[in-house]
Motif scaffolding. Structure first.
Motif, PDB file in Angstrom:
ATOM      1  N   LEU A 151       0.806  -1.214   0.000  1.00 29.46           N
ATOM      2  CA  LEU A 151       0.000   0.000   0.000  1.00 29.46           C
ATOM      3  C   LEU A 151       0.838   1.262   0.000  1.00 29.46           C
ATOM      4  O   LEU A 151       0.608   2.182  -0.790  1.00 29.46           O
ATOM      5  N   SER A 152       1.837   1.340   0.864  1.00 26.54           N
ATOM      6  CA  SER A 152       2.649   2.550   1.015  1.00 26.54           C
ATOM      7  C   SER A 152       3.385   2.895  -0.275  1.00 26.54           C
ATOM      8  O   SER A 152       3.333   4.038  -0.749  1.00 26.54           O
ATOM      9  N   ASP A 153       4.065   1.906  -0.864  1.00 36.20           N
ATOM     10  CA  ASP A 153       4.828   2.156  -2.097  1.00 36.20           C
ATOM     11  C   ASP A 153       3.912   2.569  -3.242  1.00 36.20           C
ATOM     12  O   ASP A 153       4.241   3.474  -4.023  1.00 36.20           O
ATOM     13  N   GLY A 173       0.833  18.912   5.918  1.00 36.38           N
ATOM     14  CA  GLY A 173       1.466  17.784   5.248  1.00 36.38           C
ATOM     15  C   GLY A 173       0.712  17.317   4.024  1.00 36.38           C
ATOM     16  O   GLY A 173      -0.340  17.845   3.668  1.00 36.38           O
ATOM     17  N   GLY A 174       1.291  16.292   3.368  1.00 34.61           N
ATOM     18  CA  GLY A 174       0.701  15.756   2.146  1.00 34.61           C
ATOM     19  C   GLY A 174      -0.388  14.734   2.418  1.00 34.61           C
ATOM     20  O   GLY A 174      -0.681  14.387   3.566  1.00 34.61           O
ATOM     21  N   CYS A 175      -0.972  14.239   1.333  1.00 36.76           N
ATOM     22  CA  CYS A 175      -2.123  13.335   1.441  1.00 36.76           C
ATOM     23  C   CYS A 175      -1.732  11.864   1.520  1.00 36.76           C
ATOM     24  O   CYS A 175      -2.565  11.036   1.915  1.00 36.76           O
ATOM     25  N   VAL A 176      -0.489  11.519   1.147  1.00 38.34           N
ATOM     26  CA  VAL A 176      -0.098  10.110   1.105  1.00 38.34           C
ATOM     27  C   VAL A 176      -0.241   9.444   2.469  1.00 38.34           C
ATOM     28  O   VAL A 176      -0.874   8.393   2.606  1.00 38.34           O
ATOM     29  N   SER A 177       0.358  10.041   3.491  1.00 39.02           N
ATOM     30  CA  SER A 177       0.346   9.420   4.821  1.00 39.02           C
ATOM     31  C   SER A 177      -1.075   9.316   5.365  1.00 39.02           C
ATOM     32  O   SER A 177      -1.435   8.317   6.001  1.00 39.02           O
ATOM     33  N   LYS A 178      -1.904  10.328   5.095  1.00 39.80           N
ATOM     34  CA  LYS A 178      -3.268  10.318   5.612  1.00 39.80           C
ATOM     35  C   LYS A 178      -4.140   9.305   4.875  1.00 39.80           C
ATOM     36  O   LYS A 178      -4.940   8.596   5.488  1.00 39.80           O
ATOM     37  N   LEU A 179      -3.973   9.217   3.562  1.00 38.22           N
ATOM     38  CA  LEU A 179      -4.740   8.232   2.795  1.00 38.22           C
ATOM     39  C   LEU A 179      -4.275   6.818   3.121  1.00 38.22           C
ATOM     40  O   LEU A 179      -5.086   5.886   3.200  1.00 38.22           O
ATOM     41  N   GLU A 180      -2.978   6.660   3.323  1.00 42.59           N
ATOM     42  CA  GLU A 180      -2.435   5.348   3.673  1.00 42.59           C
ATOM     43  C   GLU A 180      -3.026   4.851   4.992  1.00 42.59           C
ATOM     44  O   GLU A 180      -3.426   3.695   5.112  1.00 42.59           O
ATOM     45  N   GLN A 181      -3.085   5.722   5.983  1.00 42.64           N
ATOM     46  CA  GLN A 181      -3.648   5.344   7.275  1.00 42.64           C
ATOM     47  C   GLN A 181      -5.129   5.025   7.162  1.00 42.64           C
ATOM     48  O   GLN A 181      -5.633   4.065   7.754  1.00 42.64           O
ATOM     49  N   PHE A 182      -5.829   5.829   6.361  1.00 38.15           N
ATOM     50  CA  PHE A 182      -7.259   5.619   6.143  1.00 38.15           C
ATOM     51  C   PHE A 182      -7.526   4.248   5.514  1.00 38.15           C
ATOM     52  O   PHE A 182      -8.381   3.478   5.972  1.00 38.15           O
ATOM     53  N   LEU A 183      -6.783   3.925   4.437  1.00 34.09           N
ATOM     54  CA  LEU A 183      -6.980   2.647   3.753  1.00 34.09           C
ATOM     55  C   LEU A 183      -6.560   1.484   4.640  1.00 34.09           C
ATOM     56  O   LEU A 183      -7.212   0.434   4.651  1.00 34.09           O
ATOM     57  N   LEU A 197      -8.003  -3.288   7.727  1.00 33.09           N
ATOM     58  CA  LEU A 197      -8.010  -4.014   8.996  1.00 33.09           C
ATOM     59  C   LEU A 197      -9.445  -4.296   9.444  1.00 33.09           C
ATOM     60  O   LEU A 197      -9.743  -5.379   9.963  1.00 33.09           O
ATOM     61  N   LEU A 198     -10.336  -3.319   9.231  1.00 26.49           N
ATOM     62  CA  LEU A 198     -11.736  -3.518   9.593  1.00 26.49           C
ATOM     63  C   LEU A 198     -12.357  -4.634   8.758  1.00 26.49           C
ATOM     64  O   LEU A 198     -13.025  -5.527   9.292  1.00 26.49           O
ATOM     65  N   MET A 199     -12.110  -4.597   7.437  1.00 28.99           N
ATOM     66  CA  MET A 199     -12.646  -5.642   6.564  1.00 28.99           C
ATOM     67  C   MET A 199     -12.078  -6.998   6.948  1.00 28.99           C
ATOM     68  O   MET A 199     -12.787  -8.008   6.959  1.00 28.99           O
ATOM     69  N   GLY A 200     -10.781  -7.019   7.260  1.00 24.56           N
ATOM     70  CA  GLY A 200     -10.142  -8.274   7.657  1.00 24.56           C
ATOM     71  C   GLY A 200     -10.697  -8.806   8.963  1.00 24.56           C
ATOM     72  O   GLY A 200     -10.940 -10.016   9.099  1.00 24.56           O
ATOM     73  N   ALA A 201     -10.913  -7.926   9.949  1.00 21.06           N
ATOM     74  CA  ALA A 201     -11.416  -8.346  11.256  1.00 21.06           C
ATOM     75  C   ALA A 201     -12.825  -8.918  11.146  1.00 21.06           C
ATOM     76  O   ALA A 201     -13.138  -9.959  11.737  1.00 21.06           O
ATOM     77  N   VAL A 202     -13.673  -8.240  10.374  1.00 18.42           N
ATOM     78  CA  VAL A 202     -15.049  -8.728  10.183  1.00 18.42           C
ATOM     79  C   VAL A 202     -15.037 -10.077   9.470  1.00 18.42           C
ATOM     80  O   VAL A 202     -15.745 -11.015   9.849  1.00 18.42           O
ATOM     81  N   GLY A 203     -14.199 -10.177   8.425  1.00 27.88           N
ATOM     82  CA  GLY A 203     -14.102 -11.429   7.672  1.00 27.88           C
ATOM     83  C   GLY A 203     -13.599 -12.582   8.523  1.00 27.88           C
ATOM     84  O   GLY A 203     -14.132 -13.696   8.463  1.00 27.88           O
ATOM     85  N   ILE A 204     -12.574 -12.325   9.354  1.00 27.89           N
ATOM     86  CA  ILE A 204     -12.014 -13.370  10.215  1.00 27.89           C
ATOM     87  C   ILE A 204     -13.034 -13.807  11.262  1.00 27.89           C
ATOM     88  O   ILE A 204     -13.175 -14.995  11.562  1.00 27.89           O
ATOM     89  N   GLY A 205     -13.769 -12.820  11.804  1.00 25.93           N
ATOM     90  CA  GLY A 205     -14.783 -13.149  12.798  1.00 25.93           C
ATOM     91  C   GLY A 205     -15.848 -14.073  12.246  1.00 25.93           C
ATOM     92  O   GLY A 205     -16.213 -15.078  12.882  1.00 25.93           O
TER      93      GLY A 205
END
Length: 253
Positions: free
Chosen positions: A118-120, A206-216, A221-229
């Motif tokens: 994601l970051s790259d 600051g720029g948008c990369v770090s903020k969008l990266e954290q958002f995604l 993680l939310l999608m993964g947690a719901v799916g794993i549950g």
């Protein structure tokens, strides 16, 4: 009648039926939650998808919606199978649970793989998008996504507002002397991007990369947690289904 009497005497069969019924209820609710997360991700956050290099994020959301819908249909079938004590329905129910488990596994693998790169991807693609595609012919979706991104996250540029200096739009006559797009402004008005001062634009934020990266990352993680549950619930459900199917088989033979 003998079969009914034997079933009444078999406390384990009754216990399995009630246990599977309770599981199926939570499974159905979990399916609704999975589908809701997928729909919410696409409807509320689709404005950012145009700035992503790959469609993995959107694909994960679509898979969650498909899995959630399938879970709800399967849950209804499960209720019917339990009430009717139909072994063929139970077999179909088990197979659908297995299919859903595999679908969610694929979604989880996609989300994990995308999280790793994601970051790259954001650093390379977003900077190039700002420089080459913003306000260019045929790139209306990208322009809208970038404008919304900068306003929602209160940021300007990929890494900083200086990224716009090399943008094809800012260097063109269409910019009308703007140093950054108007969407970088704290209060958006016509041609406000002509004044690139910290009091006017999101320069020190600051720029948008770090903020969008954290958002995604948070959404993955939310999608993964719901799916794993839900996947953990499915394993329990498959075990209970096998046990109930076996117990019913003993009554028929």
């Amino acid at each position: 009648m003998a079969h009914y009497k034997a079933e009444q005497d078999d406390w384990l069969l009754v216990y399995l039926k009630y246990l599977l019924f309770v599981f199926n209820f939570f499974f159905w609710v979990g399916g609704a939650a999975v589908m809701a997360v997928g729909v919410w991700t696409l409807v509320e956050k689709s404005g950012y998808l145009s700035v992503l290099a790959s469609s993995t994020f959107a694909a994960s959301a679509y898979i969650l919606i498909f899995a959630g819908a399938l879970v709800m249909v399967t849950g209804f079938l499960g209720f019917c199978a339990i009430v009717r004590e139909d072994r063929s329905c139970l077999s179909t129910y088990f197979c659908l649970l297995l299919v859903i488990f595999l679908v969610e596994l694929v979604a989880g693998v996609l989300a994990h793989m995308y999280y790793q790169r994601l970051s790259d991807e954001l650093k390379q693609h977003l900077t190039r998008t700002l420089a080459e595609n913003y306000r260019q012919p045929g790139a209306a979706d990208i322009t809208t996504s970038v404008d919304r991104l900068q306003q929602d996250f209160k940021c300007c540029g990929s890494n900083s507002s200086a990224d716009w200096q090399h943008s094809a739009y800012i260097l063109s006559q269409e910019a009308e002397g703007r140093r950054v797009p108007d969407s970088c402004c704290k209060t958006v008005v016509a041609r406000c991007g002509q004044r690139a001062h910290p009091s006017n634009i999101y320069k020190v934020e600051g720029g948008c990369v770090s903020k969008l990266e954290q958002f995604l990352a948070d959404h993955l993680l939310l999608m993964g947690a719901v799916g794993i549950g839900v996947a953990c619930l499915q394993i329990c459900g498959m075990v209970l289904t096998c046990c109930l199917h076996r117990r019913l088989q003993l009554h028929f033979y």
